[in-house]
Motif scaffolding. Sequence first.
Motif, PDB file in Angstrom:
ATOM      1  N   UNK A  39      30.463 -68.541   3.164  1.00  0.00           N
ATOM      2  CA  UNK A  39      28.636 -68.536   3.352  1.00  0.00           C
ATOM      3  C   UNK A  39      28.529 -67.694   4.801  1.00  0.00           C
ATOM      4  N   UNK A  40      27.406 -66.519   4.932  1.00  0.00           N
ATOM      5  CA  UNK A  40      27.992 -65.511   5.743  1.00  0.00           C
ATOM      6  C   UNK A  40      26.305 -65.212   5.978  1.00  0.00           C
ATOM      7  N   UNK A  53      26.615 -66.295  -0.204  1.00  0.00           N
ATOM      8  CA  UNK A  53      27.478 -67.410  -0.287  1.00  0.00           C
ATOM      9  C   UNK A  53      27.051 -69.216  -1.062  1.00  0.00           C
ATOM     10  N   UNK A  54      27.583 -69.130  -0.856  1.00  0.00           N
ATOM     11  CA  UNK A  54      27.388 -70.850  -0.792  1.00  0.00           C
ATOM     12  C   UNK A  54      26.496 -71.392  -0.370  1.00  0.00           C
ATOM     13  N   UNK A  55      24.972 -71.763  -0.765  1.00  0.00           N
ATOM     14  CA  UNK A  55      24.689 -72.299  -0.499  1.00  0.00           C
ATOM     15  C   UNK A  55      23.020 -71.538   0.197  1.00  0.00           C
ATOM     16  N   UNK A  56      23.479 -69.713  -1.226  1.00  0.00           N
ATOM     17  CA  UNK A  56      22.758 -69.175  -0.469  1.00  0.00           C
ATOM     18  C   UNK A  56      21.066 -69.977  -1.431  1.00  0.00           C
ATOM     19  N   UNK A  57      21.261 -70.707  -1.978  1.00  0.00           N
ATOM     20  CA  UNK A  57      19.836 -71.230  -2.932  1.00  0.00           C
ATOM     21  C   UNK A  57      19.118 -72.162  -1.797  1.00  0.00           C
ATOM     22  N   UNK A  58      19.692 -72.418  -0.926  1.00  0.00           N
ATOM     23  CA  UNK A  58      18.851 -73.513  -0.080  1.00  0.00           C
ATOM     24  C   UNK A  58      18.450 -72.516   1.174  1.00  0.00           C
ATOM     25  N   UNK A  60      16.826 -68.561   2.580  1.00  0.00           N
ATOM     26  CA  UNK A  60      15.975 -67.825   2.514  1.00  0.00           C
ATOM     27  C   UNK A  60      15.569 -66.333   3.227  1.00  0.00           C
ATOM     28  N   UNK A  61      15.981 -65.355   3.439  1.00  0.00           N
ATOM     29  CA  UNK A  61      15.343 -64.883   4.748  1.00  0.00           C
ATOM     30  C   UNK A  61      13.781 -65.381   4.730  1.00  0.00           C
ATOM     31  N   UNK A  62      13.789 -65.311   6.162  1.00  0.00           N
ATOM     32  CA  UNK A  62      12.463 -65.859   6.731  1.00  0.00           C
ATOM     33  C   UNK A  62      12.060 -66.861   7.392  1.00  0.00           C
ATOM     34  N   UNK A  63      13.314 -67.984   6.512  1.00  0.00           N
ATOM     35  CA  UNK A  63      13.677 -69.284   7.652  1.00  0.00           C
ATOM     36  C   UNK A  63      13.614 -69.130   8.653  1.00  0.00           C
ATOM     37  N   UNK A  64      12.947 -70.172   8.878  1.00  0.00           N
ATOM     38  CA  UNK A  64      13.947 -70.097  11.446  1.00  0.00           C
ATOM     39  C   UNK A  64      15.058 -70.636  11.138  1.00  0.00           C
ATOM     40  N   UNK A  65      15.857 -70.093  11.742  1.00  0.00           N
ATOM     41  CA  UNK A  65      17.069 -69.571  12.709  1.00  0.00           C
ATOM     42  C   UNK A  65      17.104 -70.809  12.684  1.00  0.00           C
ATOM     43  N   UNK A  66      17.007 -71.283  13.361  1.00  0.00           N
ATOM     44  CA  UNK A  66      16.706 -73.202  13.456  1.00  0.00           C
ATOM     45  C   UNK A  66      17.700 -73.994  13.310  1.00  0.00           C
ATOM     46  N   UNK A  67      17.411 -73.895  11.447  1.00  0.00           N
ATOM     47  CA  UNK A  67      17.773 -74.809  10.086  1.00  0.00           C
ATOM     48  C   UNK A  67      19.313 -74.750  10.127  1.00  0.00           C
ATOM     49  N   UNK A  68      19.291 -73.282   9.900  1.00  0.00           N
ATOM     50  CA  UNK A  68      20.802 -72.823  10.272  1.00  0.00           C
ATOM     51  C   UNK A  68      22.233 -73.623  11.673  1.00  0.00           C
TER      52      UNK A  68
END
Length: 84
Positions: A39-40, A53-58, A60-68
Amino acid sequence: MQTALHAANGMLPDLRRGLSEDSAGKAGEHLLTLTQASAVALGDRKQVLAFEGVGHDHHRPGDPLIRLTTPAREDRLHVESQIE
């Protein structure tokens, strides 16, 4: 090697226009091929701009970066704070 060069060349026009959700999405597809990662993600300082990539369904654009970054193990996450 040919695939990597093709992928790198393919994302240049998108990134020259600046980093936005649209350009990040297009570049993300090429980066996934180039790095052969599972994933990227591309983001600005606050939010996800693209996730491929893997996890693209979890993620999305606009999600807080801190979640990653919060729950990740160090060996599974690489953060490049600035690309020159």
